[in-house]
Design an enzyme around this catalytic site. Structure first.
Site, PDB file in Angstrom:
ATOM      1  N   ARG A  36      -4.658  14.040  52.981  1.00  0.00           N
ATOM      2  CA  ARG A  36      -5.417  15.293  52.941  1.00  0.00           C
ATOM      3  C   ARG A  36      -6.921  15.048  53.045  1.00  0.00           C
ATOM      4  O   ARG A  36      -7.685  15.965  53.356  1.00  0.00           O
ATOM      5  CB  ARG A  36      -5.116  16.055  51.641  1.00  0.00           C
ATOM      6  CG  ARG A  36      -5.532  15.301  50.388  1.00  0.00           C
ATOM      7  CD  ARG A  36      -5.225  16.049  49.099  1.00  0.00           C
ATOM      8  NE  ARG A  36      -5.538  15.232  47.932  1.00  0.00           N
ATOM      9  CZ  ARG A  36      -4.719  14.343  47.394  1.00  0.00           C
ATOM     10  NH1 ARG A  36      -3.514  14.179  47.922  1.00  0.00           N
ATOM     11  NH2 ARG A  36      -5.075  13.620  46.341  1.00  0.00           N
ATOM     12  N   ASN A  37      -7.349  13.830  52.777  1.00  0.00           N
ATOM     13  CA  ASN A  37      -8.771  13.502  52.817  1.00  0.00           C
ATOM     14  C   ASN A  37      -9.165  12.687  54.049  1.00  0.00           C
ATOM     15  O   ASN A  37     -10.224  12.068  54.081  1.00  0.00           O
ATOM     16  CB  ASN A  37      -9.176  12.743  51.550  1.00  0.00           C
ATOM     17  CG  ASN A  37      -9.167  13.644  50.330  1.00  0.00           C
ATOM     18  OD1 ASN A  37      -9.362  14.854  50.441  1.00  0.00           O
ATOM     19  ND2 ASN A  37      -8.928  13.072  49.165  1.00  0.00           N
ATOM     20  N   ASP A  42      -9.669   8.302  45.839  1.00  0.00           N
ATOM     21  CA  ASP A  42      -8.874   9.491  46.200  1.00  0.00           C
ATOM     22  C   ASP A  42      -8.408   9.427  47.644  1.00  0.00           C
ATOM     23  O   ASP A  42      -8.428  10.427  48.361  1.00  0.00           O
ATOM     24  CB  ASP A  42      -9.704  10.756  45.958  1.00  0.00           C
ATOM     25  CG  ASP A  42      -8.824  12.016  45.899  1.00  0.00           C
ATOM     26  OD1 ASP A  42      -7.596  11.876  45.748  1.00  0.00           O
ATOM     27  OD2 ASP A  42      -9.379  13.121  46.014  1.00  0.00           O
ATOM     28  N   ASP A  98     -14.246  13.152  51.555  1.00  0.00           N
ATOM     29  CA  ASP A  98     -14.146  13.523  50.145  1.00  0.00           C
ATOM     30  C   ASP A  98     -14.455  12.353  49.218  1.00  0.00           C
ATOM     31  O   ASP A  98     -13.565  11.678  48.697  1.00  0.00           O
ATOM     32  CB  ASP A  98     -12.763  14.090  49.823  1.00  0.00           C
ATOM     33  CG  ASP A  98     -12.765  14.841  48.489  1.00  0.00           C
ATOM     34  OD1 ASP A  98     -13.718  14.634  47.709  1.00  0.00           O
ATOM     35  OD2 ASP A  98     -11.834  15.608  48.242  1.00  0.00           O
TER      36      ASP A  98
END
Length: 251
Positions: free
Chosen positions: A17-18, A13, A31
């Protein structure tokens, strides 16, 4: 990511955003809710079934077959690079997830953001090769980026070497050099648009290489699928012409 990969972790992932940024502007991967450990061999892959997949950041083999590996993380890493270089644009903009999947399958890749050095976009394209075995490893990517950080002026001189990773089995695909615009359009089965290009004044391969998606629409290519096929081929043609000019040949 080199460390995680060497330890046998697959993140699954990776996305802007992570990525956490601390007070000293140090970036940290976060994350790990989707991450897995490849206990037997860090170079291997594992197959996942079910669950949601972040389509815009995920490699095609992971989407199609649920096959995740360090190589699929490399694909995602290049999407993060694109997010950073585009100052937070959404990958593939307003395209639906299904359109993204179909476009990638047809060979479409995200174009270079405005102001993005050619070298970095070539690195992204190398990370986005369809065959996961042809993508660079994280250690390759790290080594290459280290060279740029130590000597930023090499951003230009390294253009020809951007895809020359030591462990990479193949160089950038050798695109055929077309003699005419007609030959080029014939090769991508878009010959019905020959008159559109010529009428708009696009008479050389160099002029075609400068075209954007808006230019494609403006000359009368209305079907989205045809637009994607043509712009994807233009991206490949642009890289080929760049290497030819760098070598001193004229087209």
């Amino acid at each position: 990511m080199t460390y995680l990969s060497d330890m046998g972790y697959v993140h699954r992932d990776l996305a802007a955003r992570n990525i956490l940024v601390d007070d000293n502007l140090v970036c940290k991967v976060s994350d790990f809710g989707m991450s897995r450990v490849l206990e037997d061999d860090s170079e291997s892959a594992y197959t996942a079934t079910g669950g949601k997949i972040p389509i815009r950041w995920t490699a095609p083999e992971a989407i199609a077959y649920g096959k995740f590996s360090s190589a699929s993380d490399v694909w995602s890493y290049a999407i993060v690079m694109w997010e950073v270089m585009s100052y937070g644009e959404r990958p593939y903009w307003e395209m639906s997830n299904q359109d993204v999947i179909l476009s990638i399958e047809e060979g479409y890749r995200l174009p270079a953001p405005i102001g993005c050095p050619v070298t970095l976009h070539q690195l992204m394209l190398h990370c986005w090769q369809k065959e996961y075995s042809q993508r660079p490893s994280f250690s390759n990517v790290l080594s290459f980026l280290d060279k740029l950080i130590i000597n930023p002026s090499s951003m230009i001189t390294l253009v020809n070497d951007a895809l020359s990773f030591p462990d990479s089995p193949e160089e950038m695909p050798d695109y055929p050099l077309f003699i005419s615009i007609g030959d080029w359009l014939d090769s991508i089965k878009m010959s019905q648009y020959k008159s559109n290009f010529l009428a708009a004044g696009y008479t050389t391969l160099d002029s075609i290489a400068t075209m954007s998606i808006e230019d494609i629409k403006r000359i009368g290519v209305c079907l989205i699928g045809h637009q994607r096929r043509i712009i994807s081929s233009i991206q490949s043609l642009r890289l080929q012409l760049h290497h030819i000019h760098q070598s001193g040949f004229q087209v």
